[in-house]
Design an enzyme around this catalytic site. Structure first.
Site, PDB file in Angstrom:
ATOM      1  N   GLU A  60      52.997  40.045  32.350  1.00  0.00           N
ATOM      2  CA  GLU A  60      52.493  38.802  32.949  1.00  0.00           C
ATOM      3  C   GLU A  60      53.552  37.712  33.100  1.00  0.00           C
ATOM      4  O   GLU A  60      53.694  37.154  34.189  1.00  0.00           O
ATOM      5  CB  GLU A  60      51.296  38.252  32.164  1.00  0.00           C
ATOM      6  CG  GLU A  60      49.984  38.995  32.400  1.00  0.00           C
ATOM      7  CD  GLU A  60      49.890  40.251  31.570  1.00  0.00           C
ATOM      8  OE1 GLU A  60      50.829  40.496  30.788  1.00  0.00           O
ATOM      9  OE2 GLU A  60      48.891  40.980  31.699  1.00  0.00           O
ATOM     10  N   HIS A 129      38.752  38.151  26.132  1.00  0.00           N
ATOM     11  CA  HIS A 129      38.572  38.450  27.547  1.00  0.00           C
ATOM     12  C   HIS A 129      37.430  37.635  28.124  1.00  0.00           C
ATOM     13  O   HIS A 129      36.849  38.004  29.137  1.00  0.00           O
ATOM     14  CB  HIS A 129      38.280  39.951  27.761  1.00  0.00           C
ATOM     15  CG  HIS A 129      39.497  40.815  27.628  1.00  0.00           C
ATOM     16  ND1 HIS A 129      40.076  41.078  26.421  1.00  0.00           N
ATOM     17  CD2 HIS A 129      40.247  41.460  28.556  1.00  0.00           C
ATOM     18  CE1 HIS A 129      41.133  41.860  26.588  1.00  0.00           C
ATOM     19  NE2 HIS A 129      41.262  42.105  27.883  1.00  0.00           N
TER      20      HIS A 129
END
Lengths: 331, 312, 439
Positions: A60, A129
Site C-alpha cells: 500500500e 476491516h
C-alpha cells in the site's frame, strides 16, 4: 430513469473518464481480472488493458507513493485501497507527500490523484476491516474528501474527483455496492462543496454522510408519523464543506443532529456540530447533537456489532427528545 | 562538470555561513564532499529526465541546473525562492529542470520517483527518473516495495544510493545488515558500485545506464561510496563522538572530488590552473551576489499563507 | 571591503558563546581557513576559521567575554590598520517591522466640553453632527445631540476655538465624557478623534467629569439590535436556549418573570408563549415612583397671601397676584439666583421669570419652561394630593381649614433632600407671613 447499483455507477464513472482522458489509469490490488473483491471494477481491464489497469503487489505505501509520483509528473491515477482501514499504512505518502506537494512547491507541483476506498461496519469483518476513517484525512489540509451516499452521488462525485487537480479521497460504503438508485444516462458531474437536501422539513435538521443518509431518511419517515418534520441533508463532500446550506437549514429548524459512521469522539460530527454552534448559535433552540459509531473497536459478534452504529431508531429517539426540549447529555 | 562541482561546494559554504551567522531560519544539510555524485549523475541527464532528492538536496538541485539566486531565496524563505519560500531547504524543488523536490522524510521520495517512471512508461515518454537516497534510507520499507514494482514492470528508474558511511549519527554498518547492492539484486535489479568521489567514473556509468533505461531495460541500482564533510545538519558541529577528526581529514585531504578532478583536468591539458582559479573566483562572486540579493529580497506577503493549499 | 567576523551559531539551542582565546593578534595577517579564535560551547571548545584572507582588525571582544550569536567581534580588512568607524553590527535580516500602531496624538491644551445630561433618565447621547470644524471659533452652537425626544443643539459654553473634537458624528457618547476641547488661542494643530479612543484628558483645565470613560457598547451580538435592558432575575441564573433568549430580547419579553412564575427551566422558544400569556405586572407608578421621588407636606395656620396681595396692589401697584406667588416660589427655590416658575390652575398656566433678588416688581411673564411649578388648588374642593414626580418640582396649594396645606413633590434627582426641605420651609414661611419675603 434507469436504476443502477452503486458498484455499476462507480464502474461507469471510471470507464467514462478513462475513455475521455488517456492519462487516467487505475491501480490497486486485484483491480484487473478480479475487478477488486467487491467486483466494482470488473470489465475495465478488458477495455483498457493491463497497461492502464494495473494489479499491484500488496504494497500500500508503495503503490500510493507511485501514484503520487505519477500524478506529479502528468498522469491521473485512480488508486484503489481495498479497505479504508489500510489508510493508516499510506498516511505518509498521502498526508506528507500528496497533500503537501502543491503548497511546499509554492504552487508549482500538482497531485491530481484519486484514492478510492471504503468505510462502514456491520459486515462482520471485525475491527481491522470495518473502520470509517474519514475524520483522519479530513483533518489534513491539501486533501479533498467525498462521501457518496447513493449510486447517483457515486458516479457524479467520482467523475469530479478524477477531473480535480488535487488529491481526493473517496469513501464508498462497502455495504451499499448493490443498492440501486436512479442514475441518468447522460453525463453529469456533481461539484464538490455542494450539499444536497434530501428531504425538507422545519422542525429539526438531520445532517448525515454516506450510508447514514439512508438511516436519517428512515428516521425522518418515522418522525413524520409523530408530527415532527425533519430536514435531511447530505453534505456529499466534507472537504470542502457546504456550510451555507447547513446553516440555512439550522436557522430554519433551530435544531440539528449530525450523523456519521466515524467514531463518536473527535470526528466529522464534532467538526460540523462545532461550526453550527459557532455560526448559528443564536438560532439554536437545542444543543447540536453528534451521532457516530461507538468509541470501541468494531466487535465481531453480530449481537455486539449492530449496537455500535447509529440506527434510524436511535436517531428518532434523539430527535424526539430534542424537540421536546430535553437535554440529552445533560451536564 | 567541474564548474558544477565547484558551484555546489560554494553554495554549501555560503549556506553554512548563513546558518552560522544566524541569518537562515531552521536547519539545512550540507552536501559538501559528495559533489561528484550529484554532478556525475546529473550531467548524464537532460532537463526532461526527472530526479527526486533528499533532505541533503542542495547538491542535486544545483547539479540539475538550478540558479543560485532562487535557491538562496528559498533557503531564506523569501518570495522569489523556487517554492515561494514555502518549502525551504528540505523541500526545495525546481520544476523547470525536472527536480521533483527534496523530501524531508527519509525515503519519502522513493515512491514518487518510481511513480514518475511508471508515468513515463504509461504515457510513452522516454525520460528517465533518478531517485537519490542515502544509505540510511535502505532501512525504509518503502524502498523494497517500490523496487519490487519497478522490477516487475521494468520501469525507467535508477536508484542511486549515496553511501556516505553514516546514517545521521550512526555508522552504516550498524544499521544496514548484509550488502546494499544485494538488496537490489534480490529483486533482479542490476546493481553497480562506484567510487562516488570520482566524477568521471560516476558520469560514465550513469550515461550507460540511462541510455539503457530509456530503451526499457531498467530499473537499475548504483551504490556510490562517498563522504559528507559536515555533520548530519549544520548544527551538528561537535561530532567527534561519532566520527573521528582523523577520518574526516583523510577524506578531505586525500579523496576530495573537486581537487581530484581539477588535477586531472590540468594534467590532461583541458584547463589551466589560471582558468580554474578564474572560474572559482567567478563562482564565488556569483554566490556572494546571490546571497546578498536573497538577504534583501522580500518575504512572501501575509496573504499567501493560505494560497496553494489546493490547486484550481 | 572589510569582512565582519561574527560569533557563530554553534548549536541549535545556543544563543551566545564565550571566547576562550584569540589565536591571531590584532593587525596580523590571516588566510582563509586559518583558525582565528576559540569558542567554548556547552559541549566542547571549538576553533573558528577565517572566512576570507586579510588582516585581523577591529577586535571588539576579549578573551572571557560572552558574546551573543551573530554579534560582530572583529573584522578582516585589506590593511593592518583599523578601518574607520566601528564595525557594522551584524544583524539578521528582519522582516519589515510592523508599522507602529498609531500612538494617540496628544490633545491640545484647553477646556473640555462634555456630553451634557439631556434628560433625567439619559446616560448617553448620540452625537448627530458637528456644527463647527476643528480650528474654527467656538462661538454659538457647537454640535447636535439626539435624545430620545428630539435633537438639541449644544453650545460650547466657553469662548475660544474648537481645538479638538473627541467624538465622531454618529457615535454614542456617555454623559459627562469629553467631546471637544476649547482652547483660548487658535489652535495650530486641531484634531478630530473618535470616541472609541476616549481616555486621554485634555492637557489642562478639564471640567471634572464623572467617571464615564468607557466606550459606548459595541459588543452586542451581531444580529441583535434591541437594547432594552432586562431586569435582573431574582436569585440567580436563568437557563434558556440561545434562540429563546434572543427572541425574548427582541420582543421585549422578560424571561425573569417566567422564572418567577415558576415555569420549568430551561426555557425554549415554545415557552415564550407562556411568557406572553402571563398577566401584566400591576401598574404601580406610584410605588415605583415612590422609590425615586420625594413628597413633603407643610401646613400653615393661615394663608397670608390674599392680605399681602391687597396691600401690594394698593401700596406698590403690583396687581398681578400670580407674579407675587411666583416671586415667593422662585425666591424659595433659588435664593440669590434666577428661576422660572409656572403658576398653574385648572385650565391655565402662566410662567414667570423671577430674577435674583426679592424685587417682586421685576417678576415678568415668560414662555420658558419652568424649573418649578406652583399648582394653586386653593379655590377647589381638593384637600390633599399625591401625584407623583413630574418633570419639574411641583408645589401644590390646597386649603386646610382656615390655613393651607402645601405639598412639594419632585423626583429624587430633581432636588436633593436638603433642597426640598429648604424650599418647602421657606415657601411655607412666606405664605404664612408674606412680609418675611421683604426681609
Amino acid at each position: 430513469m434507469r436504476e443502477i447499483t452503486l458498484s455499476q455507477a462507480v464502474n461507469e464513472a471510471i470507464a467514462e473518464e478513462m475513455r475521455r482522458d488517456p492519462t487516467v489509469f487505475l491501480m490497486g490490488e486485484d483491480v484487473a481480472e478480479a475487478g477488486t473483491p467487491f467486483k466494482v471494477l470488473s470489465g475495465l481491464v478488458e477495455e483498457f488493458g493491463t497497461e492502464r489497469v494495473i494489479d499491484t503487489p500488496i504494497s500500500e505505501p508503495g503503490f500510493v507513493g507511485l501514484a503520487v509520483g505519477a500524478a506529479m509528473t502528468g498522469a491521473r491515477p485512480v488508486v484503489d485501497l481495498m479497505f479504508g482501514d489500510f489508510l493508516y499504512l499510506v498516511m505518509d505518502q498521502l498526508c506528507n507527500q500528496a497533500a503537501k506537494q502543491h503548497y511546499m512547491s509554492g504552487g508549482k507541483l500538482t497531485v491530481p490523484m484519486v484514492l478510492r476506498t471504503n468505510l462502514g461496519a456491520t459486515r462482520r469483518s471485525a475491527a481491522q476491516h470495518s473502520q470509517s476513517l474519514q475524520a483522519l484525512v479530513a483533518h489534513i489540509p491539501g486533501l479533498k474528501i467525498a462521501m457518496p451516499s447513493s449510486a447517483y452521488e457515486a458516479k457524479g462525485l467520482m467523475k469530479t474527483a478524477i477531473r480535480d487537480n488535487n488529491p481526493v479521497v473517496i469513501f464508498e460504503d462497502k455495504l451499499m455496492y448493490q443498492d440501486k438508485a436512479p442514475v441518468p444516462e447522460e453525463e453529469y458531474l456533481i461539484p464538490f462543496g455542494e450539499a444536497h437536501i434530501k428531504r425538507e422539513g422545519s422542525d429539526i435538521t438531520l445532517i448525515a454522510t454516506s450510508s447514514m443518509v439512508q438511516v436519517a431518511g428512515k428516521a425522518a419517515e418515522m418522525l413524520a408519523a409523530e408530527g415532527i418534520e425533519a430536514e435531511v441533508i447530505d453534505p456529499r463532500t466534507i472537504v470542502p464543506l457546504d456550510e451555507k446550506t447547513l446553516l440555512d437549514s439550522v436557522r430554519k429548524t433551530s435544531r440539528a443532529i449530525v450523523i456519521d459512521e466515524g467514531h463518536q469522539s473527535y470526528g466529522v460530527t464534532a467538526e460540523i456540530a462545532s461550526r453550527l454552534n459557532e455560526k448559528a448559535f443564536y438560532h439554536l433552540d437545542a444543543p447540536v447533537l453528534r451521532m457516530g459509531a461507538m468509541d470501541v473497536p468494531v466487535p465481531f459478534s453480530p449481537a455486539l456489532e449492530d449496537l455500535t452504529v447509529p440506527t434510524p431508531e436511535s436517531v428518532v429517539e434523539n430527535a424526539r427528545r430534542l424537540c421536546a426540549g430535553e437535554l440529552i447529555h445533560a451536564a | 562538470m567541474y564548474r558544477q562541482m565547484v558551484r555546489i561546494r560554494t553554495f554549501e559554504d555560503n549556506a553554512n555561513q548563513l546558518y552560522l551567522s544566524a541569518k537562515m531560519p531552521g536547519l539545512t544539510h550540507m552536501y559538501s564532499g559528495e559533489e561528484a555524485v550529484a554532478v556525475g549523475i546529473c550531467e548524464a541527464l537532460t532537463d526532461d529526465d526527472r530526479i527526486t532528492s533528499t533532505h541533503r538536496g542542495h547538491g542535486h538541485c544545483v547539479a540539475k541546473g538550478a540558479e543560485f539566486k532562487a535557491m538562496f531565496c528559498e533557503l531564506l524563505g523569501k518570495a522569489e525562492g523556487y517554492c515561494r519560500g514555502k518549502g525551504g531547504s528540505m523541500h526545495i524543488a525546481d520544476q523547470s529542470h525536472g527536480n521533483l523536490g527534496a523530501n524531508a522524510i527519509v525515503g519519502g521520495s522513493m515512491g514518487i520517483a518510481t511513480g514518475s517512471a511508471l508515468r513515463a512508461k504509461l504515457l510513452g515518454h522516454d525520460d528517465v527518473t533518478v531517485c537519490f537516497f542515502g544509505d540510511g534510507a535502505t532501512a525504509q520499507g518503502l524502498w523494497y516495495e517500490v523496487m519490487n514494482m519497478a522490477a516487475l514492470w521494468k520501469l525507467p528508474v535508477i536508484y542511486a544510493c549515496e553511501n556516505n558511511g553514516y546514517s545521521e549519527y550512526t555508522k552504516t554498518e550498524e544499521i544496514a545488515a548484509g550488502s546494499i547492492t544485494a538488496r537490489a539484486e534480490a529483486f533482479g535489479i542490476e546493481a553497480h558500485k562506484v567510487d562516488g568521489q570520482d566524477v568521471l567514473a560516476v558520469n560514465e556509468l550513469t550515461q550507460k545506464l540511462v541510455a539503457r533505461a530509456r530503451k526499457g531495460e531498467g530499473p537499475f541500482f548504483i551504490e556510490l561510496e562517498t563522504y559528507r564533510y559536515h555533520g548530519h545538519h549544520v548544527g551538528d558541529i561537535n561530532r567527534a563522538y561519532y566520527r573521528s577528526k582523523d577520518e574526516e581529514k583523510d577524506w578531505k585531504d586525500n579523496r576530495d572530488p573537486i581537487v581530484r578532478f581539477r588535477g586531472w583536468l590540468v594534467s590532461e591539458g583541458i584547463a589551466s590552473e589560471e582558468e580554474i582559479e578564474a572560474m572559482n573566483a567567478e563562482i564565488e562572486t556569483d554566490a556572494s551576489e546571490a546571497v546578498a540579493y536573497a538577504e534583501k529580497a522580500a518575504y512572501p506577503p501575509a496573504h499567501e499563507v493560505d494560497m496553494h493549499v489546493y490547486a484550481d | 571591503m572589510p569582512h565582519d567576523v561574527t560569533m557563530p551559531q554553534l548549536g541549535m539551542a545556543q544563543d551566545a558563546g564565550r571566547i576562550v582565546a584569540w589565536l591571531k593578534a590584532p593587525g596580523e595577517a590571516v588566510a582563509k581557513g586559518d583558525a582565528l579564535f576559540e569558542v567554548e560551547t556547552d559541549k566542547a571548545t571549538m576553533e573558528v576559521e577565517a572566512q576570507t584572507g586579510g588582516y585581523l582588525t577591529g577586535i571588539s571582544a576579549n578573551e572571557g567575554d560572552d558574546v551573543p550569536v551573530g554579534a560582530v567581534i572583529a573584522r578582516i580588512s585589506e590593511t593592518a590598520e583599523d578601518e574607520a568607524g566601528t564595525p557594522a553590527a551584524a544583524s539578521a535580516p528582519e522582516p519589515e517591522p510592523e508599522p507602529e500602531p498609531e500612538a494617540g496624538a496628544a490633545l491640545p491644551e484647553g477646556k473640555a466640553v462634555t456630553m451634557p445630561q439631556l434628560g433625567m433618565a439619559q446616560d448617553s447621547g448620540l452625537l448627530v453632527g458637528w456644527l463647527k470644524t476643528p480650528g474654527e471659533a467656538a462661538d454659538d452652537l457647537l454640535f447636535e445631540v439626539e435624545t430620545d425626544k428630539s435633537t438639541m443643539e449644544v453650545p460650547a459654553g466657553l469662548d475660544g476655538y474648537l481645538a479638538a473634537t473627541l467624538a465622531e458624528a454618529g457615535e454614542e457618547v456617555p454623559v459627562g465624557q469629553a467631546v471637544a476641547v476649547i482652547s483660548a488661542e487658535k489652535p495650530e494643530a486641531p484634531l478630530s478623534r473618535s470616541a472609541k479612543n476616549a481616555g486621554a484628558r485634555p492637557a489642562q483645565g478639564a471640567v471634572p467629569e464623572p467617571a464615564a470613560a468607557s466606550a459606548p457598547k459595541t459588543k452586542d451580538p451581531a444580529p441583535e439590535k434591541a437594547r432594552a435592558p432586562q431586569a435582573a432575575p431574582p436569585g440567580g441564573r436563568i437557563l434558556a436556549s440561545p434562540k429563546a433568549r434572543r427572541l425574548a430580547l427582541e420582543q421585549g419579553l422578560d424571561l425573569g418573570r417566567l422564572a418567577e412564575a415558576g415555569h420549568p427551566q430551561p426555557f425554549h422558544v415554545a415557552d415564550l408563549e407562556a411568557l406572553r400569556a402571563l398577566p401584566d405586572p400591576a401598574a404601580a407608578p406610584a410605588t415605583s415612583a415612590s422609590a425615586s421621588s420625594r413628597r413633603l407636606t407643610a401646613t400653615v395656620a393661615s394663608d397670608g397671601l390674599p392680605g399681602f396681595v391687597a396691600w401690594a396692589a394698593e401700596a406698590h401697584g403690583l396687581k398681578d397676584a400670580d407674579a407675587i406667588l411666583a416671586g415667593f416660589a422662585g425666591a424659595s427655590l433659588n435664593p440669590g439666583g434666577a428661576a422660572t416658575v409656572a403658576i398653574e390652575r385648572p385650565g391655565a398656566r402662566r410662567a414667570f421669570t423671577v430674577p435674583p433678588g426679592r424685587a417682586l416688581s421685576a417678576v415678568a411673564e415668560t414662555g420658558d419652561a419652568p424649573a418649578l411649578v406652583l399648582r394653586d388648588l386653593r379655590g377647589t374642593a381638593l384637600s390633599g394630593v399625591e401625584m407623583g414626580a413630574e418633570e419639574a418640582p411641583v408645589l401644590t396649594l390646597t386649603h386646610a381649614g382656615g390655613g393651607l396645606t402645601i405639598t412639594l413633590e419632585c423626583a429624587a434627582s430633581g432636588l436633593d433632600a436638603a433642597g426640598a426641605i429648604r424650599l418647602l420651609t421657606d415657601f411655607a414661611g412666606r405664605m404664612e407671613q408674606p412680609l418675611r419675603h421683604l426681609l
